[in-house]
Design a protein around this motif. Sequence first.
Motif, PDB file in Angstrom:
ATOM      1  N   GLU A 183       0.906  -1.182  -0.096  1.00 58.35           N
ATOM      2  CA  GLU A 183       0.008  -0.127   0.063  1.00 58.35           C
ATOM      3  C   GLU A 183       0.708   1.034  -0.079  1.00 58.35           C
ATOM      4  N   THR A 184       2.205   1.212   0.471  1.00 57.98           N
ATOM      5  CA  THR A 184       2.958   2.340   0.538  1.00 57.98           C
ATOM      6  C   THR A 184       4.225   2.472  -0.263  1.00 57.98           C
ATOM      7  N   TYR A 229       4.679   5.919  -1.000  1.00 56.24           N
ATOM      8  CA  TYR A 229       3.523   6.882  -0.742  1.00 56.24           C
ATOM      9  C   TYR A 229       3.585   6.856   0.807  1.00 56.24           C
ATOM     10  N   PRO A 230       4.018   7.902   1.264  1.00 58.14           N
ATOM     11  CA  PRO A 230       4.380   7.970   2.782  1.00 58.14           C
ATOM     12  C   PRO A 230       3.044   8.445   3.501  1.00 58.14           C
ATOM     13  N   SER A 231       1.982   9.339   2.661  1.00 57.26           N
ATOM     14  CA  SER A 231       0.762   9.668   3.421  1.00 57.26           C
ATOM     15  C   SER A 231       0.134  10.263   2.088  1.00 57.26           C
ATOM     16  N   ARG A 232      -1.253   9.970   2.069  1.00 54.61           N
ATOM     17  CA  ARG A 232      -2.041  10.589   1.053  1.00 54.61           C
ATOM     18  C   ARG A 232      -1.813  12.327   1.331  1.00 54.61           C
ATOM     19  N   TRP A 257       0.687  12.313  -0.987  1.00 57.56           N
ATOM     20  CA  TRP A 257       2.177  12.707  -1.362  1.00 57.56           C
ATOM     21  C   TRP A 257       2.744  11.439  -2.080  1.00 57.56           C
TER      22      TRP A 257
END
Length: 103
Positions: A9-10, A41-44, A46
């Motif tokens: 997912e990340t 993808y560290p956090s949405r 970004w």
Amino acid sequence: MVFRFAQSETVQFRTGLGFNWLEDDGHTDAGFNFTYGVDIYPSRPWVFSTTLDLGALGHSGLVHSRTTVGFQWKRLEVFTGYDFFKVGSAEIDGLISGLQIWF
């Protein structure tokens, strides 16, 4: 041809082989390259991306590296980063920015 070979997912990893081609006034050079890249993808919303290409063009070595940070909305990404390209002793590098559509 580039293939995604691992993902979560990340993060997603990709690798592949390619063909380089350069043609100018009456002279043509060709060669192959290896590509390796990762998107994090560290956090949405970004996304951090980096890609490295190593290969040859004619009798010269080729190195290309690009690292970007982007803001993604649905399938559209606005990004900025740094790009480095070297063939033989010639180097082109600098800051980049743009839009990217993800499929």
